[in-house]
Motif scaffolding. Structure first.
Motif, PDB file in Angstrom:
ATOM      1  N   PHE A  83      85.085  50.913 -94.030  1.00 44.05           N
ATOM      2  CA  PHE A  83      85.254  50.461 -95.410  1.00 44.05           C
ATOM      3  C   PHE A  83      84.963  51.602 -96.375  1.00 44.05           C
ATOM      4  O   PHE A  83      84.390  52.621 -96.006  1.00 44.05           O
ATOM      5  CB  PHE A  83      84.327  49.266 -95.691  1.00 44.05           C
ATOM      6  CG  PHE A  83      84.853  47.964 -95.158  1.00 44.05           C
ATOM      7  CD1 PHE A  83      85.118  46.903 -96.005  1.00 44.05           C
ATOM      8  CD2 PHE A  83      85.094  47.791 -93.813  1.00 44.05           C
ATOM      9  CE1 PHE A  83      85.610  45.705 -95.519  1.00 44.05           C
ATOM     10  CE2 PHE A  83      85.576  46.603 -93.305  1.00 44.05           C
ATOM     11  CZ  PHE A  83      85.838  45.552 -94.162  1.00 44.05           C
ATOM     12  N   ARG A  84      85.341  51.441 -97.634  1.00 44.88           N
ATOM     13  CA  ARG A  84      85.153  52.483 -98.625  1.00 44.88           C
ATOM     14  C   ARG A  84      83.682  52.631 -98.990  1.00 44.88           C
ATOM     15  O   ARG A  84      82.882  51.711 -98.834  1.00 44.88           O
ATOM     16  CB  ARG A  84      85.965  52.161 -99.888  1.00 44.88           C
ATOM     17  CG  ARG A  84      87.466  52.143 -99.696  1.00 44.88           C
ATOM     18  CD  ARG A  84      88.150  52.131-101.060  1.00 44.88           C
ATOM     19  NE  ARG A  84      87.726  50.996-101.854  1.00 44.88           N
ATOM     20  CZ  ARG A  84      88.446  49.890-102.023  1.00 44.88           C
ATOM     21  NH1 ARG A  84      89.621  49.760-101.439  1.00 44.88           N
ATOM     22  NH2 ARG A  84      87.999  48.897-102.769  1.00 44.88           N
ATOM     23  N   ALA A  85      83.361  53.805 -99.532  1.00 43.89           N
ATOM     24  CA  ALA A  85      81.967  54.086 -99.887  1.00 43.89           C
ATOM     25  C   ALA A  85      81.471  53.158-100.994  1.00 43.89           C
ATOM     26  O   ALA A  85      80.277  52.853-101.070  1.00 43.89           O
ATOM     27  CB  ALA A  85      81.825  55.538-100.312  1.00 43.89           C
ATOM     28  N   ASP A  86      82.351  52.694-101.889  1.00 35.40           N
ATOM     29  CA  ASP A  86      81.911  51.846-102.990  1.00 35.40           C
ATOM     30  C   ASP A  86      81.996  50.358-102.673  1.00 35.40           C
ATOM     31  O   ASP A  86      81.745  49.520-103.535  1.00 35.40           O
ATOM     32  CB  ASP A  86      82.710  52.157-104.262  1.00 35.40           C
ATOM     33  CG  ASP A  86      84.210  52.104-104.036  1.00 35.40           C
ATOM     34  OD1 ASP A  86      84.638  51.916-102.887  1.00 35.40           O
ATOM     35  OD2 ASP A  86      84.964  52.252-105.019  1.00 35.40           O
ATOM     36  N   ASP A  87      82.347  49.997-101.429  1.00 35.44           N
ATOM     37  CA  ASP A  87      82.269  48.602-101.013  1.00 35.44           C
ATOM     38  C   ASP A  87      80.807  48.230-100.776  1.00 35.44           C
ATOM     39  O   ASP A  87      79.981  49.067-100.422  1.00 35.44           O
ATOM     40  CB  ASP A  87      83.066  48.366 -99.725  1.00 35.44           C
ATOM     41  CG  ASP A  87      84.575  48.450 -99.949  1.00 35.44           C
ATOM     42  OD1 ASP A  87      85.017  48.169-101.080  1.00 35.44           O
ATOM     43  OD2 ASP A  87      85.295  48.795 -99.004  1.00 35.44           O
ATOM     44  N   VAL A  88      80.487  46.967-100.999  1.00 30.77           N
ATOM     45  CA  VAL A  88      79.123  46.480-100.776  1.00 30.77           C
ATOM     46  C   VAL A  88      79.053  45.853 -99.392  1.00 30.77           C
ATOM     47  O   VAL A  88      79.752  44.885 -99.106  1.00 30.77           O
ATOM     48  CB  VAL A  88      78.718  45.440-101.845  1.00 30.77           C
ATOM     49  CG1 VAL A  88      77.288  44.972-101.609  1.00 30.77           C
ATOM     50  CG2 VAL A  88      78.863  46.024-103.244  1.00 30.77           C
TER      51      VAL A  88
END
Length: 529
Positions: free
Chosen positions: A437-442
C-alpha cells in the motif's frame, strides 16, 4: 541539500555540478549573475557557490544585494583573483568563505561540508536516529555498522529529514529541496521514494520507522523516543502502565477539546437565534459542526450525543421556526450535558458497536498474567485511538480535495489457532499491507485479529483489487505449525466515501455491515500449507 552554482565557465560549472550531485547534493546551475539572482529569490538554498567575475551581475554585487535583503544563505565565493584585497572585499560583502581557482576538488567538497556544518552549528557531523546513522562526510548510511544501499534520492530524503527534525515537508517542498529545476517529478514519484526508503530501512533492522506521514500535509522525522517501547517482561509494569495511561489521556484531551469547540459554535448559534440575530454564515457553520458531532460522538461511544446532534443539524438545515426556538435551545443544552458526561469517561469507548460486546476484544496466551494482559489492552487502545485520528485526517483531506476515500476492515477468522502461529500470520499480513500500500495510507492493527485500513484517493473497486493482491501474496507464503497445514481465512468489509458514508462513523458502520456479510459467507479463503 540544495546548492545554487552560479558560474559562467561551463568547463568548470558542468564538472563541478556533477561532482556535487555525486555527493547527493541537488544542484541548480546559472551561467550569469542575473539568472542566479532570479533563482536565489525564487527558491530556498542551503548554499550558494558564486563566481566573482560574472556577466550582468558580478559576485560582489550579488552578495551585497542578498545580504541587504536579510537573506543569510551561506555563500562560498569562487574566483581566480587570489589576493588578500579581493578576499577581504568578498568577505566584507557578505560571503562566508572564499576559494581561489584553480581549486582542488576534494578540498572544495570538504570546505562545503564544513561550511554547511557551521551554518547548522547545532547539528553534529554524524546524523543519527535510533540505531540508524548517516555520515554526510562519507555519504554512508549504516544500521548497527551494516551499510544501507540507498539510491541518491533516498539518501537525500533521509538526510533532509535528519537535518531538520522539527520541520514538516510537503510534497512541493520536497521537490524544491531534492530535485533540480530540470528534473521535477510528479507527486507519485516522491511517494515511491518514501516507500522504497521505508522498506530498505525496515529490512536493515532499524528499530521503527523514522518517517512520519502527516496526513494532508506531508512528511517529517518521527521522534525516536516515540518508538522505544519497553519489554513487558523486563520493564517495571507500574511505570509502563503510567506511560500508557498518560498517552491515552493525551489523545483524549485533543479529541475532547475539538468536540467542545464544535459544541461552542452551536451554542453561539443558539444564543443568536434567541435574539433574532442568527446570520446565514453562523447558521451554516453551526450546521456543519452539528453534522461532524453526530459522527464523532457516535464514534466515541455516545449514541445519545450523536442523536441530539443529528436533530440539531436537521433543524438548522430546514431553518428553525419561531415555535421551535425553545426546543432547539433545549437540544443544545442537552448536547453540552452529554459532552460533560462523556468527558468523565477517560477515555470513552472507541468506535463502540451497539450490536456487539467489545469486552472480549483482546486475546492473550494462558501464560500471560492478568496484569500483563491489561497493559497490552491499554497499549492497543492507545494505538487504536491514534489510528482513528489518522483516519479522520485522511478522510478530511479527501473531502477538501474532492477525492474518494475507502475504509476496509480486515479480520483473521481463525482465533482458535495457537497464539504464536496467529501472531506470525498477523505479522506477515501487516508487513505485506505496508509493502503493497502507499506510504500515506493508514494501516492499523486494532487487536482481536482485526486491521483497519484507510485509503485516500482510492475508489472501492481499486481498494478491493489491492487487498486481494495482498491475500494472493499471503497465499504464497508458507506458515507452518509443526508438521500440520494451517487453514486461514480473512473476512473483509469495504465502505467508500462519499456513496457509503459522509463521515468516519458512517463509513465504519457500512464497512462493518459488509464485513459481517463476508464473514457469514466464510470469508475470503486463504490456505497456507
Amino acid at each position: 541539500m540544495r546548492i545554487l552554482l552560479v558560474e559562467d565557465d561551463q568547463l568548470i560549472a558542468i564538472p563541478l555540478a556533477k561532482a556535487l550531485s555525486s555527493q547527493h547534493y541537488v544542484v541548480d546551475l546559472a551561467s550569469d549573475g542575473l539568472r542566479g539572482w532570479e533563482l536565489a529569490e525564487s527558491f530556498s538554498y542551503d548554499l550558494i557557490l558564486l563566481d566573482v567575475l560574472l556577466p550582468q551581475l558580478d559576485g560582489i554585487s550579488f552578495c551585497q544585494r542578498l545580504r541587504s535583503q536579510g537573506n543569510q544563505t551561506l555563500i562560498l565565493l569562487l574566483t581566480a583573483q587570489d589576493s588578500s584585497t579581493h578576499k577581504i572585499k568578498g568577505l566584507d560583502a557578505g560571503a562566508d568563505d572564499y576559494v581561489a581557482k584553480p581549486f582542488d576538488l576534494p578540498e572544495l567538497l570538504a570546505r562545503i561540508r564544513a561550511l554547511l556544518r557551521r551554518g547548522g552549528s547545532v547539528l553534529p557531523p554524524l546524523l543519527t536516529w535510533g540505531n540508524l546513522h548517516l555520515n554526510p562526510s562519507t555519504c554512508e548510511v549504516t544500521c548497527e555498522t551494516q551499510p544501507l544501499r540507498l539510491t541518491p534520492k533516498e539518501y537525500s530524503l533521509l538526510e533532509l529529514l535528519l537535518r531538520n527534525p522539527q520541520r514538516i515537508y510537503s510534497l512541493s517542498a520536497l521537490i524544491d529541496h531534492l530535485w533540480s529545476l530540470e528534473t521535477p517529478p510528479v507527486e507519485e514519484t516522491i511517494r515511491s521514494h518514501v516507500k522504497g526508503l521505508r522498506h530498505k530501512i525496515k529490512l536493515a533492522g532499524v528499530k521503527g520507522d523514522p518517517i512520519e506521514t502527516v496526513y494532508g500535509i506531508g512528511y517529517r522525522l518521527r521522534k525516536a523516543e516515540e518508538l522505544i517501547l519497553p519489554d513487558l517482561k523486563s520493564f517495571d509494569s507500574q511505570t509502563f502502565a503510567a506511560q500508557i495511561e498518560a498517552s491515552v489521556d493525551e489523545i483524549w484531551r485533543d479529541i475532547r477539546d475539538q468536540l467542545s469547540q464544535r459544541a461552542t459554535v452551536i451554542e453561539q448559534a443558539s444564543l443568536a437565534l434567541q435574539t433574532n440575530q442568527l446570520s446565514q454564515a453562523l447558521r451554516s457553520l453551526a450546521e456543519q459542526n452539528a453534522h461532524k458531532l453526530s459522527g464523532s460522538l457516535g464514534m466515541f461511544g455516545s449514541g445519545e450525543g450523536s442523536r441530539l446532534a443529528q436533530k440539531i443539524e436537521g433543524l438548522l438545515e430546514l431553518g428553525v421556526q419561531s415555535d421551535q426556538i425553545q426546543p432547539f435551545c433545549q437540544l443544545v443544552e442537552a448536547l453540552r450535558q452529554e459532552l460533560h458526561v462523556l468527558d468523565t469517561k477517560q477515555p470513552p469507548a472507541l468506535l463502540a458497536d451497539d450490536a456487539e460486546d467489545d469486552s472480549q476484544e483482546h486475546s492473550f496466551s494462558s501464560e500471560d498474567s492478568d496484569h500483563t494482559a491489561t497493559l497490552k489492552a491499554d497499549k492497543q487502545t492507545a494505538l487504536r485511538a491514534q489510528s482513528l485520528q489518522d483516519l479522520e485526517r485522511a478522510l478530511e483531506f479527501a473531502k477538501r480535495e474532492a477525492r474518494s476515500f475507502c475504509l476496509a476492515i480486515l479480520k483473521l477468522d481463525h482465533p482458535q489457532q495457537k497464539v504464536q502461529v496467529r501472531s506470525q500470520i498477523i505479522n506477515q499480513c501487516e508487513a505485506l499491507l505496508r509493502a503493497h500500500f502507499r506510504a500515506d495510507d493508514v494501516i492499523s492493527y486494532w487487536g482481536d485479529q482485526t486491521f483497519a485500513i484507510g485509503m485516500g484517493n482510492t475508489p472501492r473497486c481499486v481498494a478491493t483489487k489491492r487487498l486481494s493482491d495482498v491475500l494472493k501474496v499471503l497465499l504464497e507464503q508458507v506458515v507452518s505449525e509443526g508438521a500440520y497445514s494451517i487453514d486461514v481465512s480473512f473476512s473483509v468489509g469495504f465502505a467508500e466515501y462519499p456513496p457509503e458514508g459522509a463521515d468516519l462513523q458512517a463509513l465504519y458502520r457500512s464497512a462493518t455491515n459488509n464485513f459481517k456479510q463476508t464473514e457469514a459467507a466464510s470469508g475470503d479463503r486463504v490456505l497456507l500449507t
